[in-house]
Design a protein around this motif. Structure first.
Motif, mmCIF file in Angstrom:
data_model
loop_
_atom_site.group_PDB
_atom_site.id
_atom_site.type_symbol
_atom_site.label_atom_id
_atom_site.label_comp_id
_atom_site.label_asym_id
_atom_site.label_seq_id
_atom_site.Cartn_x
_atom_site.Cartn_y
_atom_site.Cartn_z
ATOM 1 N N GLN A 195 5.645 -5.719 8.012
ATOM 2 C CA GLN A 195 4.731 -6.067 6.919
ATOM 3 C C GLN A 195 5.485 -6.112 5.597
ATOM 4 O O GLN A 195 6.264 -5.219 5.289
ATOM 5 C CB GLN A 195 3.589 -5.047 6.848
ATOM 6 C CG GLN A 195 2.674 -5.141 8.045
ATOM 7 C CD GLN A 195 1.450 -4.261 7.913
ATOM 8 O OE1 GLN A 195 1.364 -3.411 7.041
ATOM 9 N NE2 GLN A 195 0.501 -4.458 8.799
ATOM 10 N N ALA A 218 2.090 -4.920 -2.453
ATOM 11 C CA ALA A 218 1.269 -3.739 -2.250
ATOM 12 C C ALA A 218 1.149 -2.924 -3.519
ATOM 13 O O ALA A 218 2.077 -2.817 -4.314
ATOM 14 C CB ALA A 218 1.883 -2.872 -1.164
ATOM 15 N N TRP A 234 1.934 6.411 1.766
ATOM 16 C CA TRP A 234 2.322 5.082 1.287
ATOM 17 C C TRP A 234 2.720 5.106 -0.185
ATOM 18 O O TRP A 234 3.629 4.371 -0.594
ATOM 19 C CB TRP A 234 1.216 4.066 1.558
ATOM 20 C CG TRP A 234 1.251 3.604 2.982
ATOM 21 C CD1 TRP A 234 0.343 3.867 3.963
ATOM 22 C CD2 TRP A 234 2.278 2.821 3.587
ATOM 23 N NE1 TRP A 234 0.740 3.299 5.143
ATOM 24 C CE2 TRP A 234 1.919 2.638 4.943
ATOM 25 C CE3 TRP A 234 3.461 2.244 3.127
ATOM 26 C CZ2 TRP A 234 2.706 1.908 5.833
ATOM 27 C CZ3 TRP A 234 4.256 1.514 4.020
ATOM 28 C CH2 TRP A 234 3.874 1.361 5.344
ATOM 29 N N SER A 274 -3.543 -1.150 4.971
ATOM 30 C CA SER A 274 -4.876 -1.749 5.085
ATOM 31 C C SER A 274 -5.860 -0.823 5.792
ATOM 32 O O SER A 274 -7.075 -1.011 5.701
ATOM 33 C CB SER A 274 -4.790 -3.087 5.821
ATOM 34 O OG SER A 274 -4.261 -2.899 7.127
ATOM 35 N N ASN A 289 -7.448 9.579 5.370
ATOM 36 C CA ASN A 289 -7.034 8.524 4.455
ATOM 37 C C ASN A 289 -6.371 9.031 3.178
ATOM 38 O O ASN A 289 -5.527 8.349 2.618
ATOM 39 C CB ASN A 289 -8.171 7.554 4.144
ATOM 40 C CG ASN A 289 -9.344 8.210 3.458
ATOM 41 O OD1 ASN A 289 -9.421 9.421 3.378
ATOM 42 N ND2 ASN A 289 -10.257 7.387 2.972
#
Length: 197
Positions: free
Chosen positions: A190, A195, A171, A156, A164
């Protein structure tokens, strides 16, 4: 084999998995560590290896002391240059019980050797590099979908994170390996099943 024990005896979540300790807390927490493993039914002699998700102070602070007690450190190739990152930080704190890690006692592995190492402990999984938080970052991903990511920022955070693009790549790699639930060093677990990118 997917069972693990979450140990909380300071400010960092650490994990015990079939002879492997993943992360430690700060120096000075060894008595609390002993109380926590006893409470959880783990003996020090059960812990054969210790590895850090990265070498920041709150994730490797006990590694030197544990090595002196017979727990063998495991250092992966992207961590070799960072093992002593925290030494000068701890050196400025007087009276601290910090023991620098003696690399001669460590098992040094390439990331490609991670699966075989884990298999030797009866753990089905792999180690992947996660470089957005720290260049020495790694994640442990079990084949059953549990992954242990240390201080990797949650997905998130990708829109606002300074690095980023690198975080998104971390990820993407983790999800590509079938991760379904993330376990962090400081925040709650999480669910990753929904996702996507």
């Amino acid at each position: 084999m997917g069972s693990f024990i979450k140990l909380r005896y300071g400010n960092t979540n650490t994990y015990y998995i079939n002879g492997l300790l993943l992360d430690t807390d700060m120096p000075g927490t060894l008595p609390s560590f002993f109380r926590e493993i006893k409470k959880c039914g783990v003996a020090l002699s059960d812990i054969r290896f210790v590895m850090a998700t990265h070498y920041h102070p709150d994730h490797m602070g006990l590694m030197g002391e544990l090595a002196e007690l017979g727990v063998r450190p495991v250092i992966f190739e992207n961590q070799w240059e960072s093992v002593h990152y925290s030494d000068p930080i701890f050196a400025r704190q007087r009276g601290l019980s910090y023991r620098p890690l003696e690399e001669e006692s460590a098992l040094k592995l390439r990331l490609s050797e991670g699966r075989d190492f884990l298999r030797g402990l009866g753990i089905q999984g792999e180690i992947v590099p996660t470089l957005s938080h720290s260049p020495d970052g790694i994640a442990l991903i079990l084949d059953d979908g549990h992954c242990f990511v240390g201080d990797l920022e949650p997905m998130s955070f990708i829109p606002a994170y300074e690095n980023n693009e690198r975080l998104a790549k971390d990820w993407e790699l983790i999800l590509s390996r079938g991760a379904k639930e993330a376990h962090f060093g400081h925040i709650n677990d999480q669910d990753l099943t929904e996702a996507s990118f």
